[in-house]
Design a protein around this motif. Structure first.
Motif, short mmCIF file in Angstrom:
data_model
loop_
_atom_site.label_atom_id
_atom_site.label_comp_id
_atom_site.label_asym_id
_atom_site.label_seq_id
_atom_site.Cartn_x
_atom_site.Cartn_y
_atom_site.Cartn_z
N THR A 78 -24.69 58.31 6.83
CA THR A 78 -24.01 58.23 8.13
C THR A 78 -25.03 58.50 9.22
OG1 THR A 78 -21.99 59.03 7.10
CG2 THR A 78 -22.10 59.09 9.49
N ALA A 79 -25.46 57.43 9.88
CA ALA A 79 -26.51 57.57 10.88
C ALA A 79 -25.93 58.06 12.21
CB ALA A 79 -27.23 56.25 11.07
N LEU A 80 -24.65 57.78 12.42
CA LEU A 80 -24.01 58.16 13.67
C LEU A 80 -22.59 58.56 13.32
CD1 LEU A 80 -25.25 58.11 16.44
CD2 LEU A 80 -24.16 55.91 16.84
N GLY A 91 -33.41 64.09 20.54
CA GLY A 91 -33.05 64.56 19.21
C GLY A 91 -34.21 64.34 18.28
N PRO A 92 -34.24 65.10 17.17
CA PRO A 92 -35.36 64.97 16.24
C PRO A 92 -35.41 63.58 15.61
CG PRO A 92 -33.85 66.75 15.59
CD PRO A 92 -33.28 66.11 16.79
N ASN A 93 -36.50 63.29 14.94
CA ASN A 93 -36.66 62.02 14.25
C ASN A 93 -35.52 61.78 13.27
OD1 ASN A 93 -38.53 60.05 14.59
ND2 ASN A 93 -40.21 61.33 13.86
N GLY A 94 -34.99 60.57 13.26
CA GLY A 94 -33.93 60.24 12.31
C GLY A 94 -32.57 60.77 12.73
N GLY A 148 -30.57 59.51 14.88
CA GLY A 148 -29.61 58.43 15.11
C GLY A 148 -29.68 57.86 16.52
N LYS A 149 -30.74 58.20 17.26
CA LYS A 149 -30.83 57.75 18.65
C LYS A 149 -30.96 56.23 18.73
CE LYS A 149 -34.63 60.13 19.25
NZ LYS A 149 -34.84 60.69 17.92
N THR A 150 -31.90 55.67 17.98
CA THR A 150 -32.08 54.23 18.02
C THR A 150 -30.80 53.53 17.54
OG1 THR A 150 -34.44 54.47 17.67
CG2 THR A 150 -33.49 52.33 17.17
N THR A 151 -30.13 54.15 16.60
CA THR A 151 -28.89 53.57 16.11
C THR A 151 -27.86 53.44 17.24
OG1 THR A 151 -29.34 54.49 13.94
CG2 THR A 151 -27.08 53.80 14.37
N VAL A 152 -27.85 54.41 18.16
CA VAL A 152 -26.96 54.30 19.32
C VAL A 152 -27.25 53.00 20.06
CG1 VAL A 152 -26.36 55.29 21.55
CG2 VAL A 152 -26.69 56.79 19.59
N LEU A 192 -27.93 42.92 4.03
CA LEU A 192 -29.18 43.58 4.39
C LEU A 192 -29.19 43.80 5.89
CD1 LEU A 192 -31.59 41.33 2.31
CD2 LEU A 192 -30.97 43.70 1.83
N LYS A 193 -29.41 45.03 6.31
CA LYS A 193 -29.50 45.29 7.74
C LYS A 193 -30.95 45.61 8.07
CE LYS A 193 -24.81 46.71 8.88
NZ LYS A 193 -23.98 47.53 8.01
N GLU A 194 -31.57 44.67 8.71
CA GLU A 194 -32.97 44.87 9.05
C GLU A 194 -33.11 46.03 10.02
OE1 GLU A 194 -36.63 42.46 11.14
OE2 GLU A 194 -34.67 41.51 10.92
N LYS A 195 -34.02 46.93 9.71
CA LYS A 195 -34.25 48.04 10.63
C LYS A 195 -34.90 47.54 11.91
CE LYS A 195 -34.37 52.23 7.94
NZ LYS A 195 -35.09 53.45 7.62
N VAL A 196 -34.45 48.07 13.02
CA VAL A 196 -34.98 47.58 14.29
C VAL A 196 -35.66 48.73 15.01
CG1 VAL A 196 -34.37 46.70 16.54
CG2 VAL A 196 -33.26 45.79 14.52
N1 ADP Z 1 -30.93 49.28 9.20
C1 ADP Z 1 -30.86 50.46 8.61
N2 ADP Z 1 -30.60 50.53 7.30
C2 ADP Z 1 -30.52 51.72 6.67
N3 ADP Z 1 -30.71 52.91 7.28
C3 ADP Z 1 -30.98 52.92 8.59
C4 ADP Z 1 -31.07 51.70 9.32
N4 ADP Z 1 -31.36 52.01 10.62
C5 ADP Z 1 -31.44 53.35 10.68
N5 ADP Z 1 -31.21 53.91 9.48
C6 ADP Z 1 -31.19 55.33 9.17
O1 ADP Z 1 -30.37 55.99 10.11
C7 ADP Z 1 -30.92 57.23 10.49
C8 ADP Z 1 -31.09 57.29 11.98
O2 ADP Z 1 -32.10 56.41 12.35
P1 ADP Z 1 -32.55 56.16 13.86
O3 ADP Z 1 -31.36 55.86 14.67
O4 ADP Z 1 -33.64 55.16 13.83
O5 ADP Z 1 -33.15 57.58 14.27
P2 ADP Z 1 -33.96 58.00 15.55
O6 ADP Z 1 -34.08 56.83 16.45
O7 ADP Z 1 -33.16 59.10 16.15
O8 ADP Z 1 -35.27 58.49 15.07
C9 ADP Z 1 -32.23 57.37 9.74
O9 ADP Z 1 -32.01 58.16 8.61
C10 ADP Z 1 -32.57 55.96 9.36
O10 ADP Z 1 -33.32 55.92 8.16
#
Ligand code: ADP
Ligand code: MG
Lengths: 274, 297, 360
Positions: A23-25, A42-45, A47-51, B293-297
C-alpha cells in the motif's frame, strides 16, 4: 475572479493506491486552494511521487476520488489531465533527450493545435500560422526562463541544472493552473538550490500558478512553502506551517529513521540518481 | 468421431501443448526480467534438436548421455547469445534490443541452412516413443503419452527451481524489481544468464521431444513453434511461468481439436493461433494469470 | 542558408533525378531498369516503415502484411477480366471482381485503393496492439502478417491461393511511376515528420511517459504513424505487383519485413534520408551479394556456392550494426542543405586556418 470563491482547486478524497500487496498510499486526503504553494515531504518511499502519479492519471487509484476545479478526474488518462490544466515534472528528469530545447517545449503546445494531420502535411495556411505562433510563444517562454541561448541544442547535452529548468519550462508550456514539482532540487548544490527557489517563486507569480512541491531539501521547502504536509509509509502524519512541522515529534521521528537509513545507503542512493 | 479418435486427438493436443509450454517458459522468463521478446528463442529450440540429432544420430551416444549433454550445450548457446548480443544493449532503447533479437533469430536460421543444409533430416526416435500404448481402452501412439509426461517432469523441475532454490528466488526478485535487486548487491547479469540457461535448456528439451513427435527436422523448424509458444506465454500472462504452462496446453488443445473437428479449416491452423493472440491482446492483455505491469515513474 | 536557396537546391535535385529517369527509361536494359524500379519501391516501403519504427519508436513487424494487402488489392482491381478467367480456372473469382476491372490508365486509383486497404489493415491491428504499453505491437503485427499469409494461401476465390496471380499488365513508363511514388512518399513523410505531429511522434519515441504527461494522446498518435506507414506500405506492394507481374503469398513473407528492417537500421533509425540512401545501397548490394552464393573459381581453387550465405552475412551485419554502430549511416539525423553547407564552409575554413597557422 473565482466563480465559486471558497472551492479548492484540487482535492484528493481518501485516496488509496496499492501495488500488489504494497500500500503505497493509504486513505490520503488533501485540499489545495487556488494560488497556494504546498510542500509535500516525507522519507524515501513514503508515497510522495505516488501522490503525483495518481493525480496525473499515471495510475488509477485503488480507492478514492480526485477532483480538479470541481470536476472528478479520477482515472483520466494523463494527457487529458494535462489538457485539463495540471502539469508535472519528474523526479528522474524525463526530457525528450534527442530533441532540441525548443522542440521539447513545442511538444507541449501540440495538444492545442487546431490543424489536422492533412493540414500539417500540406502546410495549410492555418497550420503555418499555428506553427509560427507556437515557435514565437516557445521562444518567448524560453526567454522568460533563461534558456533562449540554448534553444537549438539537444536537451540531453544540457548541464543538469538547465535540464531541470527545461523540464519546468516544458510543464509551463502546457498552460497549467496547477504545477506539480517532484524533487526539483535533487542533485543540486546549495547555490543552485537557492537559484531554483527564486525561480519557483518567480514563475509562481508570473504564471499565477498553484504549486504542489515534493522536496527532500528541507531548506528549500521551509523557505518557500506556506504549508507543509508530511507523509510516512503512505499515510499523512502531519500538516502545518514550516515552524509547526519542524517541531512536530512524529515528523522528527520519521526523519530520524530516514537519516540512519541514509547513512548506510548513501552511496547506493547516489548511484540511482546518477 | 469415435471415442478412440477423440482420445487420440486429446492426447495429441496435450502433447503438442506441453511442448509449447516448454518453449513458452523461456519466453516468459526472459520477458519478465528484461521486457525483451527473445525472437531467437524458437531457433534455440531448433539448435537443441540438431545438437541431439548429431549426438545420437551421428556420434551414436546413448540417450541417457545425449539428453543432459544437449540441454547443457543448448543452455550454453543461450547464455552466449545473451552475453554477446543482448547484454551490451541493456541500457539502450528497447527497440535496439528487439531488432538485435530479430537479427540473432535470422542468423541462427541461416547459419543452420548454410551448415547443415535445408534438407529435412530424419531424427533418431527411441523405440519407446514409437511403440503404441493402450489407455482407457484406446490404442494410442507412444509419443502422445510420453511427451506430455516427460514435459510435465521438466515443468515440475522448473517450478521447484523457481520456488525452492536460491537461484530461483533471485530470478523472481530480478523480475519484480531489477533496480532494487541490483542495489541489494546481487549480480544481476549472472541471474539473467542463469535465466537464459534455464529457458534454453527447456527449449532444447522441447526441441528433442518435438522431434520425437515430428521426426523430420530442418533449420526453420523453430519458427512456428516459437511463435505459438510466445502466444501461449501471452495467453497465460507474460512473465508468469505457471501461466505459460497453462497457456501452452490451451493453445495446443485448441490447435489440434479445431482441426480435428473442422478438417476443412486445417489450412487456417496457424491463422487460428494468431487470432487467439490478437483476441487476448484486445480483451485480456494481462493474460490468464498475469498482473498488469505498472511502470515506475 | 536562406530558405529560398534550399528550396531551389531541392528543386534542382529533383529535376536532376527526373532527367536521369527520363534518360534511363529509354537507355537501360531490362535488368538495370528492374534494379532501379526495385530501389524506388524499397524507398517507398522503407521510408514508410521508418515512420513507425524509427520516428515513433514503435516496433512494428507488419510491412510484409501491408505490402501484401496493397499488392493483392491493386492486382484484383487492375487485372483484365479475361486474364482473371484464365487465372482462376479451378474456382471462379468472387463476383464483382470477376466481372469488372479498372482500365490500365486508372492504375493510380488501383494503387490508392491498395494503400487505403493496407491502411485499414493497419488501423484494425493497431486497435488491440497500440492500446498497450510495451512491445505488443511487434507480436501483433507479426501475427497479422502471418494471418494475411495464411488467408492469401487459403481463400482461393479471392487470391488464387499459393499459385498466385499471373499476368499483371505492364505499366508503360513504370520507372516514372515508381520513382514518382518514391518522391511523393518522401515528401509526404518528411512533411509529416517535420510538423507538430512529427514532433509528437518523436516525443513518444524519446519518452512515452513524458510525452503523455505533456498532453500527447499516445494511442491516437501511434495510430497515425501506423496507418500512414501502412498506407505507403500498401502503395509499395501495389508497385511491386506491377514490377514483377506475378504475385503469390510467398513474396510477402517475414523475409520482406526483415529486409526493410535492415535498410532502416543501416540508414539510422529515424532518418528518412538515411532510409532512402540505404534502400538504394541495399538494392545494389543485394545484386552484388549474389556473388557470395554462386560458385567461385580462383584459378586452381574452386569454392562451391553456398546458398543462404547472403542471409548469414546480412543478419550478422544487422547485429553488428546494432552492437557497434547503432546510429547507422545518418545517426537518426536528416541530410539537409544546411548540413552540407556547413561541411563545405567548415572544410574551407579549416584549410584556410591551417595555411595561416603553418605560415606563422
Ligand atoms: N509502479 C510501481 N509498482 C510497484 N511499486 C511501486 C510503484 N511505484 C511506487 N511503488 C512503491 O510505492 C512506494 C512509494 O513510492 P514513491 O511514491 O515513489 O515514494 P517517494 O516518492 O515518497 O520516495 C515505494 O515502496 C515504491 O517502491
Ligand atoms: Mg519520489
Amino acid at each position: 475572479m473565482e466563480p465559486n470563491g471558497g472551492q479548492p482547486l484540487l482535492s484528493l478524497r481518501n485516496v488509496t493506491m496499492q501495488f500488489g500487496g504494497l500500500t503505497a498510499l493509504d486513505d490520503f486526503s488533501l485540499e489545495l486552494a487556488p494560488g497556494e504553494l504546498l510542500g509535500l515531504i516525507g522519507p524515501n518511499g513514503a508515497g510522495k511521487t505516488t501522490v503525483f502519479n495518481v493525480i496525473t492519471g499515471q495510475f488509477a487509484p485503488t480507492r478514492g476520488r480526485i477532483l480538479f476545479q470541481g470536476r472528478d478526474i479520477t482515472g483520466w488518462r494523463p494527457d487529458r489531465v494535462t489538457a485539463a490544466g495540471i502539469a508535472r515534472t519528474f523526479q528522474n528528469i524525463r526530457l525528450f533527450g534527442g530533441l532540441s530545447v525548443l522542440e521539447n517545449v513545442l511538444v507541449a503546445y501540440h495538444v492545442r493545435l487546431r490543424s489536422g494531420v492533412l493540414g500539417a502535411i500540406f502546410r495549410s495556411r492555418l497550420y503555418r500560422r499555428e506553427e509560427e505562433q507556437m515557435r514565437r510563444e516557445g521562444m518567448a517562454l524560453l526567454e522568460r526562463v533563461g534558456l533562449a541561448e540554448v534553444a537549438r541544442e539537444e536537451a540531453h547535452g544540457l548541464p543538469y541544472g538547465q535540464q531541470r529548468r527545461l523540464e519546468i519550462a516544458r510543464a509551463l508550456a502546457t498552460h497549467p493552473r496547477l504545477l506539480l514539482l517532484d524533487e526539483p532540487a535533487a542533485g543540486m548544490n546549495p547555490e543552485e538550490t537557492r537559484q531554483l527557489m527564486g525561480f519557483i517563486q518567480h514563475i509562481r507569480r508570473e504564471f499565477q500558478l498553484t504549486i504542489l512541491l515534493i522536496e527532500h531539501d528541507m531548506q528549500l521547502v521551509m523557505g518557500i512553502c506556506e504549508r507543509i504536509r508530511v507523509l510516512d509509509y503512505g499515510q499523512s502524519i502531519a500538516e502545518g506551517t514550516p515552524e509547526q512541522i519542524q517541531r512536530n515529534p512524529r515528523v522528527i521521528q520519521a526523519y530520524l529513521g530516514q537519516a540512519e537509513a541514509d547513512e548506510e545507503g548513501q552511496g547506493a542512493r547516489h548511484d540511482v540518481a546518477g | 468421431m469415435s471415442l478412440q479418435e477423440f482420445i487420440q486427438q486429446l492426447l495429441n493436443g496435450l502433447s503438442l501443448g506441453s511442448l509449447y509450454a516448454l518453449v513458452a517458459i523461456g519466453y516468459t522468463m526472459v520477458y519478465g526480467i528484461l521486457r525483451l521478446i527473445n525472437f531467437a528463442h524458437g531457433d534455440i529450440f531448433m539448435v537443441g534438436a540438431y545438437i541431439a540429432f548429431y549426438l545420437v544420430g551421428v556420434f551414436y551416444l546413448p540417450w541417457w548421455l545425449s539428453l543432459p549433454l544437449t540441454l547443457l550445450l543448448t543452455a550454453g548457446v543461450g547464455v552466449l547469445i545473451d552475453r554477446v548480443a543482448y547484454r551490451p544493449l541493456r541500457n539502450e532503447p528497447r527497440i535496439s534490443l528487439l531488432i538485435t533479437a530479430v537479427g540473432v533469430s535470422f542468423l541462427l536460421e541461416n547459419l543452420g541452412l548454410v551448415t547443415v543444409g535445408a534438407r529435412q533430416k530424419g531424427f533418431p526416435v527411441p523405440g519407446m516413443m514409437a511403440s503404441p500404448v493402450r489407455i482407457l481402452g484406446a490404442q494410442v501412439g507412444g509419443v502422445s503419452i510420453w511427451v506430455p509426461l516427460i514435459s510435465l517432469a521438466f515443468l515440475l523441475l522448473l517450478l521447484w527451481v523457481i520456488y525452492r532454490t536460491k537461484a530461483g528466488m533471485a530470478m523472481r526478485a530480478v523480475s519484480r524489481d531489477i533496480e532494487a535487486t541490483r542495489l541489494m548487491g546481487a549480480d544481476v547479469d549472472r541471474i539473467i544468464a542463469f535465466t537464459f540457461a534455464i529457458g534454453s535448456a527447456l527449449a532444447a528439451a522441447g526441441g528433442i521431444l518435438w522431434s520425437f513427435k515430428y521426426p523430420q527436422i530442418n533449420p526453420l523448424m523453430g519458427i512456428y513453434p516459437g511463435w505459438k509458444a510466445f502466444t501461449a506465454a501471452v495467453v497465460g500472462g507474460i512473465g508468469n511461468p505457471t501461466g505459460a504452462m497453462i497457456g501452452g496446453v490451451l493453445i495446443g488443445l485448441v490447435e489440434v481439436l479445431t482441426v480435428a473437428f473442422f478438417p476443412t479449416l486445417s489450412g487456417y491452423r496457424d491463422a487460428f493461433v494468431f487470432s487467439i493472440l490478437i483476441l487476448f491482446l484486445l480483451l485480456r492483455p494481462t493474460g490468464l494469470l498475469g498482473e498488469p505491469l505498472k511502470e515506475k515513474v | 542558408m536562406k530558405s529560398i536557396y534550399k528550396t531551389g537546391l531541392t528543386l534542382a535535385g529533383l529535376a536532376l533525378l527526373f532527367l536521369l529517369i527520363g534518360w534511363a527509361n529509354g537507355h537501360l536494359n531490362e535488368y538495370y531498369s528492374r534494379v532501379l524500379n526495385t530501389a524506388a519501391i524499397y524507398i517507398v516501403a522503407a521510408v514508410s516503415y521508418n515512420l513507425i519504427n524509427g520516428v515513433a519508436g514503435q516496433f512494428s513487424l507488419g510491412p510484409n502484411g501491408f505490402m501484401a494487402i496493397g499488392a493483392y488489392v491493386t492486382t484484383l482491381l487492375i487485372l483484365p477480366v479475361s486474364q482473371k478467367q484464365a487465372v482462376w480456372f479451378l474456382q471462379p473469382l468472387v463476383w464483382p471482381l470477376r466481372a469488372y476491372s479498372l482500365p490500365l490508365w486508372l492504375f493510380p486509383v488501383a494503387l490508392l485503393a491498395g494503400g487505403a486497404a493496407a491502411a485499414l489493415g493497419a488501423f484494425l491491428i493497431g486497435i488491440p496492439a497500440l492500446r498497450l504499453r510495451g512491445d505488443y505491437l511487434a507480436i501483433a503485427t507479426f501475427g497479422f502478417g502471418e494471418i494475411i499469409f495464411v488467408l492469401a494461401n487459403n481463400i482461393i476465390p479471392l487470391t488464387n491461393g499459393p499459385l498466385g496471380i499471373k499476368g499483371i499488365p505492364n505499366l508503360p513508363y513504370l520507372l516514372w511511376v515508381t520513382w514518382g511514388c518514391a518522391v511523393l512518399t518522401v515528401l509526404a513523410v518528411t512533411s509529416l515528420v517535420n510538423s507538430s505531429f512529427g514532433r509528437a511522434l518523436k516525443a513518444i519515441r524519446e519518452d512515452e511517459v513524458a510525452a503523455e504527461a505533456m498532453g500527447v494522446a499516445l494511442f491516437r498518435h501511434k495510430m497515425l504513424a501506423l496507418v500512414v506507414s501502412g498506407f505507403f506500405g500498401g502503395i509499395a506492394g501495389g508497385l511491386l505487383a506491377f514490377l514483377v507481374s506475378t504475385i503469390s503469398p510467398s513474396a510477402f513473407t517475414f523475409f520482406m519485413t526483415f529486409t526493410l528492417l535492415i535498410i532502416i537500421v543501416l540508414g539510422g533509425l529515424g532518418s528518412t534520408t538515411g532510409a532512402v540512401v540505404t534502400a538504394v545501397i541495399y538494392t545494389v548490394l543485394q545484386e552484388l551479394l549474389r556473388v557470395v552464393e554462386s560458385p567461385l573459381d580462383l584459378g586452381p581453387v574452386h569454392i562451391p556456392g553456398i546458398s543462404g550465405m547472403r542471409m548469414v552475412v546480412i543478419s550478422a551485419l544487422l547485429i553488428a550494426v546494432m552492437l557497434f554502430y547503432r546510429r547507422g549511416l545518418f545517426g537518426g539525423r536528416e541530410f539537409s542543405w544546411d548540413w552540407l553547407w556547413q561541411k563545405w564552409t567548415k572544410r574551407k575554413g579549416t584549410s584556410w586556418n591551417q595555411t595561416a597557422a603553418s605560415r606563422s
